[in-house]
Write a protein that holds these residues in place. Structure first.
Motif, PDB file in Angstrom:
ATOM      1  N   VAL A  55       0.832  -1.204   0.000  1.00  0.00           N
ATOM      2  CA  VAL A  55       0.000   0.000   0.000  1.00  0.00           C
ATOM      3  C   VAL A  55       0.865   1.252   0.000  1.00  0.00           C
ATOM      4  CG1 VAL A  55      -1.663   1.353   1.319  1.00  0.00           C
ATOM      5  CG2 VAL A  55      -1.967  -1.116   1.101  1.00  0.00           C
ATOM      6  N   VAL A  56       1.894   1.247   0.844  1.00  0.00           N
ATOM      7  CA  VAL A  56       2.772   2.417   0.949  1.00  0.00           C
ATOM      8  C   VAL A  56       3.546   2.635  -0.355  1.00  0.00           C
ATOM      9  CG1 VAL A  56       4.820   3.348   2.093  1.00  0.00           C
ATOM     10  CG2 VAL A  56       3.012   2.268   3.442  1.00  0.00           C
ATOM     11  N   VAL A  57       4.129   1.549  -0.892  1.00  0.00           N
ATOM     12  CA  VAL A  57       4.893   1.652  -2.135  1.00  0.00           C
ATOM     13  C   VAL A  57       3.995   2.099  -3.287  1.00  0.00           C
ATOM     14  CG1 VAL A  57       6.164   0.350  -3.884  1.00  0.00           C
ATOM     15  CG2 VAL A  57       6.641  -0.018  -1.459  1.00  0.00           C
ATOM     16  N   GLY A  58       2.773   1.539  -3.329  1.00  0.00           N
ATOM     17  CA  GLY A  58       1.828   1.926  -4.372  1.00  0.00           C
ATOM     18  C   GLY A  58       1.481   3.398  -4.296  1.00  0.00           C
ATOM     19  N   SER A  59       1.282   3.879  -3.089  1.00  0.00           N
ATOM     20  CA  SER A  59       0.958   5.293  -2.898  1.00  0.00           C
ATOM     21  C   SER A  59       2.125   6.184  -3.323  1.00  0.00           C
ATOM     22  CB  SER A  59       0.608   5.546  -1.429  1.00  0.00           C
ATOM     23  OG  SER A  59       0.347   6.912  -1.202  1.00  0.00           O
ATOM     24  N   LEU A  60       3.332   5.767  -2.940  1.00  0.00           N
ATOM     25  CA  LEU A  60       4.520   6.547  -3.307  1.00  0.00           C
ATOM     26  C   LEU A  60       4.726   6.547  -4.820  1.00  0.00           C
ATOM     27  CD1 LEU A  60       7.038   5.431  -0.523  1.00  0.00           C
ATOM     28  CD2 LEU A  60       5.902   7.647  -0.743  1.00  0.00           C
ATOM     29  N   TYR A  61       4.471   5.388  -5.470  1.00  0.00           N
ATOM     30  CA  TYR A  61       4.639   5.309  -6.923  1.00  0.00           C
ATOM     31  C   TYR A  61       3.629   6.192  -7.637  1.00  0.00           C
ATOM     32  CZ  TYR A  61       4.702   3.562 -11.674  1.00  0.00           C
ATOM     33  OH  TYR A  61       4.768   3.482 -13.042  1.00  0.00           O
ATOM     34  N   ASP A  62       2.383   6.180  -7.172  1.00  0.00           N
ATOM     35  CA  ASP A  62       1.358   7.031  -7.784  1.00  0.00           C
ATOM     36  C   ASP A  62       1.751   8.501  -7.690  1.00  0.00           C
ATOM     37  OD1 ASP A  62      -0.202   4.918  -8.520  1.00  0.00           O
ATOM     38  OD2 ASP A  62      -1.533   5.026  -6.801  1.00  0.00           O
ATOM     39  N   SER A  63       2.290   8.867  -6.521  1.00  0.00           N
ATOM     40  CA  SER A  63       2.719  10.245  -6.321  1.00  0.00           C
ATOM     41  C   SER A  63       3.890  10.585  -7.244  1.00  0.00           C
ATOM     42  CB  SER A  63       3.134  10.448  -4.858  1.00  0.00           C
ATOM     43  OG  SER A  63       3.604  11.760  -4.647  1.00  0.00           O
TER      44      SER A  63
END
Length: 231
Positions: A55-63
């Motif tokens: 979840v954290v990595v996905g959020s960072l990648y989207d950003s």
């Protein structure tokens, strides 16, 4: 006897002790579920950590991706304001720095347009082909790129390739005119009058007949008459 007495303090304490109820017990979960969780606690903890990381990595990648798209769009806009060699270098930089983004693709397309203006037809063909290979046929850019590719091939007198590309252009909605007319021009340039005549007649009978475009119909009739009279 005193050691066995029901009033022995230690014995009473042991009997009175009850294991504190845990969080799982308080949740009123089925016993089987509680047992499964306790027996697989370590595994479940690992799974929980992995889920959180995803979840954290996905959020960072989207950003990161959003920020990259914004920067690429800004860089493309700035590069389009330049002229001459400065513009070419700026567009090449956008294509290199933001590879895979729409802005990078448009930068390469613009490089193709500039190469065409400078009569660098082989170079323009390379640019158009590069981007075309990266987009699907359903992408709105596909027709534009196919047309640009056909024009660069025709201008560079690569007639065999141009004829094939124009032929594929006939199947793309919105580019049928360019496909038929391009094929006709290529055949005429190769002095293949019969082939050119066949293309124009097909165009007139199968496509223009449906569109009923008077001006274009007249032009095709003139071409057919001219080719027929020189046989």
């Amino acid at each position: 006897m005193s050691d066995q007495s029901a009033f022995n303090q230690n014995h009473v304490a042991e009997k009175a002790y009850v294991e504190p109820s845990g969080v799982l017990d308080q949740l009123n979960l089925p016993p089987a579920v509680v047992r499964f969780i306790r027996e697989n606690k370590r595994l479940l903890q690992i799974i929980a950590v992995v889920v959180v990381l995803v979840v954290v990595v996905g959020s960072l990648y989207d950003s990161y991706r959003k920020n990259r798209l914004e920067k690429s769009a800004s860089s493309l806009a700035i590069s389009m304001e330049a002229t001459g060699e400065e513009k070419i270098k700026a567009l090449e930089q956008v294509a290199a720095d933001y590879s895979g983004t729409p802005s990078a693709q448009w930068a390469v397309v613009e490089l193709g347009h500039m190469a065409m203006k400078d009569h660098l037809f082989s170079k323009a063909e390379s640019y158009y082909s590069e981007v075309r290979s990266d987009v699907s046929e359903s992408n709105p850019m596909y027709g534009l790129l196919t047309f640009g590719l056909a024009q660069s091939q025709e201008a560079g007198k690569n007639y065999d390739a141009a004829g094939q590309t124009y032929s594929s252009l006939k199947e793309i909605v919105g580019y049928q005119d360019e496909g038929y007319m391009g094929m006709g021009r290529v055949f005429e340039a190769e002095n293949k009058k019969d082939a050119a005549l066949a293309v124009y007649e097909e165009y007139l009978g199968t496509f223009l007949g449906e569109k009923a475009n008077p001006q274009l119909t007249r032009i095709i009739h003139e071409k057919i008459n001219r080719l027929s009279s020189t046989e």
